[in-house]
Motif scaffolding. Structure first.
Motif, PDB file in Angstrom:
ATOM      1  N   LYS A   1       0.828  -1.214   0.000  1.00  0.00           N
ATOM      2  CA  LYS A   1       0.000   0.000   0.000  1.00  0.00           C
ATOM      3  C   LYS A   1       0.859   1.259   0.000  1.00  0.00           C
ATOM      4  CE  LYS A   1      -4.121  -2.003   0.542  1.00  0.00           C
ATOM      5  NZ  LYS A   1      -5.258  -1.850  -0.374  1.00  0.00           N
ATOM      6  N   LYS A   2       2.174   1.089  -0.101  1.00  0.00           N
ATOM      7  CA  LYS A   2       3.113   2.218  -0.097  1.00  0.00           C
ATOM      8  C   LYS A   2       2.897   3.141   1.105  1.00  0.00           C
ATOM      9  CE  LYS A   2       4.213   2.483  -5.005  1.00  0.00           C
ATOM     10  NZ  LYS A   2       3.716   1.158  -5.396  1.00  0.00           N
ATOM     11  N   ALA A   3       2.802   2.503   2.254  1.00  0.00           N
ATOM     12  CA  ALA A   3       2.544   3.273   3.478  1.00  0.00           C
ATOM     13  C   ALA A   3       3.751   4.134   3.837  1.00  0.00           C
ATOM     14  CB  ALA A   3       2.219   2.323   4.623  1.00  0.00           C
ATOM     15  N   ASP A   4       3.458   5.302   4.411  1.00  0.00           N
ATOM     16  CA  ASP A   4       4.525   6.200   4.855  1.00  0.00           C
ATOM     17  C   ASP A   4       4.933   5.919   6.291  1.00  0.00           C
ATOM     18  OD1 ASP A   4       4.912   8.340   2.642  1.00  0.00           O
ATOM     19  OD2 ASP A   4       2.758   7.990   2.760  1.00  0.00           O
ATOM     20  N   ILE A   5       3.974   5.473   7.083  1.00  0.00           N
ATOM     21  CA  ILE A   5       4.312   5.060   8.450  1.00  0.00           C
ATOM     22  C   ILE A   5       3.509   3.811   8.804  1.00  0.00           C
ATOM     23  CG2 ILE A   5       4.959   7.346   9.311  1.00  0.00           C
ATOM     24  CD1 ILE A   5       2.199   7.485  10.668  1.00  0.00           C
ATOM     25  N   PHE A   6       4.020   3.080   9.778  1.00  0.00           N
ATOM     26  CA  PHE A   6       3.404   1.828  10.221  1.00  0.00           C
ATOM     27  C   PHE A   6       3.145   1.930  11.718  1.00  0.00           C
ATOM     28  CE2 PHE A   6       3.662  -2.582  11.735  1.00  0.00           C
ATOM     29  CZ  PHE A   6       2.929  -3.282  10.789  1.00  0.00           C
TER      30      PHE A   6
END
Ligand SMILES: [Zn+2]
Length: 380
Positions: A96-101
């Motif tokens: 999902k091309k997340a910027d933070i987890f």
């Protein structure tokens, strides 16, 4: 078990971090990871369980982000009561091309502990290298879920979540986004105290498997202790969950604000440092250095070949690369000064760059400071 295999995997993860998406017009993607689910209930309370609390808070957080946060959207690693493996969760974030987890959990301690029903407080973790028994036991409990996977010994290459020995490999780990992860952790931790009224158990580091595969700033939030009936009541309540979600939301907002001001200031960091920057650091250096070093003529200071480094530790002996005193900071260097070894981090061509690096090192070593060196030796 094959420790070599674990080490190989970790090295691959370290060498090939996915480079953060630099596109500015891209939406900021928050990957919310409600811990546990399905056959894995997580820690048990008296009236509810961890997987239920985690999901409830996560859903409220997702709703907040999707309705209120500017240029952002929230995705979930699970949005119902089903099982997702520890390995799959970071994969979803990558896809999902997340910027933070942001992994959401509730804490618990052993029933036999006298503190079992009174312990309380929130803590936010980053993937860690610090050796600490308390933090390791939290990680062991959270990692134990991998045993519910029928083929876990193959999937996790022989890693045994309940064996302290297995965690040795983690000592070598350096998360590619460690600084940003710590920034995010601090922002969320502050808000868990301020907005959700939790006791402050601080920002910590521990070897959580779910954070190992993440290639973006990543944190694991322990909301509070579900084994404490009062805290459980709070976490099970609509109002409590609302506050916890709001706290994490505020923390993420703060992190975004801080990092946007950071990136705009770092883009101008090539500019000559302000006199204030220089003065502040020089005073610090002078204070610490005065005892042990003979002064070098000031005229040499700005001559060529000057390298700025961050000094963070002194030791009477040379430390091994994995020594816990280094707190996972890598790569490090040292120089000998009299009978002590002085450890440094980084090499910068200007004071302003060194000062930017200093902020990060200070999170691990509060009294770190910038020094000037030439030919590997400290100069003043
Ligand atoms: Zn958990």
């Amino acid at each position: 078990m094959s420790l070599t295999k674990i080490i190989k995997i970790l090295i691959v993860i370290m060498l090939f971090p996915v480079v953060a998406n630099a596109e500015t017009d891209k939406e900021f993607v928050v990957m919310i990871d409600p811990g546990h689910g399905g056959k894995d209930a997580g820690a048990l309370g008296r009236r509810t369980n961890e997987k239920t609390v985690n999901l409830a808070v996560a859903k409220k957080l997702q709703k907040l982000i999707n309705s209120k946060m500017k240029d952002a959207k929230a995705e979930m690693t699970r949005d119902g009561d089903y099982f997702v493996t520890l390995k799959e969760r970071p994969n979803i974030a990558k896809r999902k091309k997340a910027d933070i987890f942001v992994s959401i959990h509730a804490n618990s301690i052993d029933k036999k502990s006298p503190m079992h029903s009174t312990i309380n407080g929130a803590a936010v973790y980053t993937l860690g290298l610090k050796k600490s028994d308390t933090n390791l036991s939290v990680a062991m409990r959270e990692n134990a879920v991998m045993k519910l996977e029928s083929d876990y010994s193959t999937t996790y290459e022989g890693f045994d979540p309940s064996s302290a020995e297995s965690y040795i490999a983690f000592e070598m780990m350096q998360h590619s986004n460690m600084d940003q992860s710590i920034d995010l952790a601090e922002a969320v931790q502050n808000e868990l105290v301020r907005t959700a009224g939790r006791k402050n158990n601080g920002v910590r580091q521990a070897p959580f498997w779910v954070l190992v595969g993440t290639s973006m700033p990543a944190i694991l939030v322990e909301l509070d202790y579900i084994c404490n009936p009062r805290m459980e009541k709070f976490m099970a309540s609509e109002a409590g969950q609302e506050k916890l979600a709001r706290a994490i939301y505020n923390g993420i907002e703060r992190f975004r604000k801080n990092s946007s001001s950071r990136s705009s200031s770092s883009s101008s960091s090539k500019v000559i440092p302000t006199t204030e920057d220089v003065r502040e650091t020089e005073v610090e250096v002078a204070g610490k250095a005065a005892k042990s070093e003979s002064a070098t003529p000031k005229s040499q200071v700005n001559a060529g070949g000057v390298v700025y480094k961050i000094q963070f530790l002194t030791s009477p002996t040379v430390l091994k690369k994995k020594d816990s005193h280094l707190k996972g900071l890598s790569p490090v260097d040292y120089y000998k000064d009299g009978k002590t070894y002085k450890y440094t981090y980084g090499e910068y061509s200007s004071m302003s760059e060194a000062n930017a690096g200093l902020k990060k090192v200070k999170k691990l070593f509060g009294d770190a400071f910038v020094i000037k060196t030439r030919d590997g030796k400290r100069v003043k």
